[in-house]
Design a protein around this motif. Structure first.
Motif, PDB file in Angstrom:
ATOM      1  N   HIS A  32      71.272  65.376  50.277  1.00  0.00           N
ATOM      2  CA  HIS A  32      71.353  66.815  50.173  1.00  0.00           C
ATOM      3  C   HIS A  32      70.625  67.458  49.098  1.00  0.00           C
ATOM      4  O   HIS A  32      70.150  67.001  48.304  1.00  0.00           O
ATOM      5  N   PRO A  33      69.967  68.669  49.524  1.00  0.00           N
ATOM      6  CA  PRO A  33      68.975  69.176  48.650  1.00  0.00           C
ATOM      7  C   PRO A  33      69.504  69.493  47.187  1.00  0.00           C
ATOM      8  O   PRO A  33      68.808  69.376  46.311  1.00  0.00           O
ATOM      9  N   ALA A 193      64.058  77.245  32.588  1.00  0.00           N
ATOM     10  CA  ALA A 193      62.738  76.836  32.708  1.00  0.00           C
ATOM     11  C   ALA A 193      62.561  75.342  33.193  1.00  0.00           C
ATOM     12  O   ALA A 193      61.803  75.152  34.290  1.00  0.00           O
ATOM     13  N   CYS A 194      63.298  74.608  32.928  1.00  0.00           N
ATOM     14  CA  CYS A 194      63.388  73.203  33.348  1.00  0.00           C
ATOM     15  C   CYS A 194      63.633  73.172  34.957  1.00  0.00           C
ATOM     16  O   CYS A 194      62.813  72.359  35.648  1.00  0.00           O
ATOM     17  N   PHE A 195      64.613  73.922  35.281  1.00  0.00           N
ATOM     18  CA  PHE A 195      65.031  73.932  36.705  1.00  0.00           C
ATOM     19  C   PHE A 195      63.776  74.292  37.480  1.00  0.00           C
ATOM     20  O   PHE A 195      63.573  73.998  38.514  1.00  0.00           O
ATOM     21  N   CYS A 196      63.321  75.627  36.844  1.00  0.00           N
ATOM     22  CA  CYS A 196      62.175  76.252  37.691  1.00  0.00           C
ATOM     23  C   CYS A 196      60.933  75.376  38.103  1.00  0.00           C
ATOM     24  O   CYS A 196      60.193  75.190  39.005  1.00  0.00           O
ATOM     25  N   LEU A 197      60.650  74.520  36.851  1.00  0.00           N
ATOM     26  CA  LEU A 197      59.704  73.616  36.816  1.00  0.00           C
ATOM     27  C   LEU A 197      59.844  72.346  37.865  1.00  0.00           C
ATOM     28  O   LEU A 197      59.070  71.898  38.648  1.00  0.00           O
ATOM     29  N   SER A 198      61.109  72.005  37.957  1.00  0.00           N
ATOM     30  CA  SER A 198      61.575  71.003  38.711  1.00  0.00           C
ATOM     31  C   SER A 198      61.457  71.608  40.310  1.00  0.00           C
ATOM     32  O   SER A 198      61.007  70.649  41.137  1.00  0.00           O
ATOM     33  N   LYS A 199      61.549  72.696  40.459  1.00  0.00           N
ATOM     34  CA  LYS A 199      61.785  73.054  41.910  1.00  0.00           C
ATOM     35  C   LYS A 199      60.120  73.267  42.392  1.00  0.00           C
ATOM     36  O   LYS A 199      59.815  72.880  43.446  1.00  0.00           O
ATOM     37  N   GLU A 200      59.424  73.468  41.341  1.00  0.00           N
ATOM     38  CA  GLU A 200      58.105  73.491  41.689  1.00  0.00           C
ATOM     39  C   GLU A 200      57.425  71.959  41.984  1.00  0.00           C
ATOM     40  O   GLU A 200      56.143  72.097  42.653  1.00  0.00           O
ATOM     41  N   MET A 201      57.791  71.206  41.451  1.00  0.00           N
ATOM     42  CA  MET A 201      57.530  69.705  41.597  1.00  0.00           C
ATOM     43  C   MET A 201      57.870  69.060  42.790  1.00  0.00           C
ATOM     44  O   MET A 201      57.131  68.202  43.286  1.00  0.00           O
ATOM     45  N   ILE A 202      59.061  69.551  43.471  1.00  0.00           N
ATOM     46  CA  ILE A 202      59.490  69.048  44.603  1.00  0.00           C
ATOM     47  C   ILE A 202      58.505  69.273  45.957  1.00  0.00           C
ATOM     48  O   ILE A 202      58.267  70.370  45.926  1.00  0.00           O
TER      49      ILE A 202
END
Length: 202
Positions: A32-33, A193-202
């Motif tokens: 699941h996403p 900020a961590c969540f946004c960064l993690s989205k960019e890494m996926i």
């Protein structure tokens, strides 16, 4: 006996729970996403934060090598032996084999922590600033050389060493100021900020 710091004890407990939860979540990231996002979100900060705290508590200076061997290397060897015996018993290995060069599961941290503390001896020859800058450059370069793989946890050791050094150089006065700040505001911004960064890494 040295008085314990409840602030850091709680922080380390929280981070250790995240480590366990992250490993528990790993098999489900493709189901699941939301699981995938949560997994990468946790891994953007939990180990860097844990290592930074380890560096902060190394402020007393470089420790004798033999002291580090007793405290970190001997437990590493013991648990490597334990894991190898366990894997043989449950059939994951055809025969008993002890490979000290490839850390089992999370034992890489003991090996890396040993190396980081040994690296602090460089501060006797170079300035702390020089060691910090060199560690950041090495951390950027090591990703281009996958030949290291898992051997002796070299890649992780060099990649995370800057976080250890940042913790080592952070003044205690900064930590006291951090404790006095309103927690909800800056923590929410940091996690966002961590969540946004993690989205960019996926």
């Amino acid at each position: 006996m040295e008085k314990r710091d409840a602030y850091f004890d709680n922080a380390k407990l929280f981070l250790m729970i995240l480590v366990v939860f992250g490993h528990f979540l790993q098999p489900f990231v493709n189901d699941h996403p939301v699981y995938n996002d949560l997994y990468y979100f946790i891994f953007t900060f939990h180990m860097p934060a844990f290592i930074l705290i380890s560096g902060y508590f190394a402020k007393s200076g470089p420790k004798p090598i033999m002291s580090l061997v007793k405290k970190l290397l001997l437990p590493y060897i013991f648990f490597q032996l334990l894991y190898s015996g366990y894997y043989t018993l449950i059939g994951l290995q055809d025969s008993f084999s002890l490979d000290l060069g490839i850390p089992q599961w999370s034992l890489w941290f003991l090996l890396s922590l040993f190396c980081w503390n040994v690296f602090l001896h460089l501060t006797k020859r170079f300035t702390v600033k020089q060691v910090l800058i060199a560690s950041a450059i090495l951390a950027l370069l090591v990703g281009y050389f996958p030949i290291f793989d898992r051997y002796l946890a070299i890649q992780r050791t060099l990649t995370f060493f800057p976080y250890f050094m940042v913790g080592y150089v952070i003044p205690k006065s900064w930590i006291e100021k951090l404790r006095s700040y309103p927690k909800n505001g800056w923590l929410s911004c940091y996690l966002a900020a961590c969540f946004c960064l993690s989205k960019e890494m996926i």
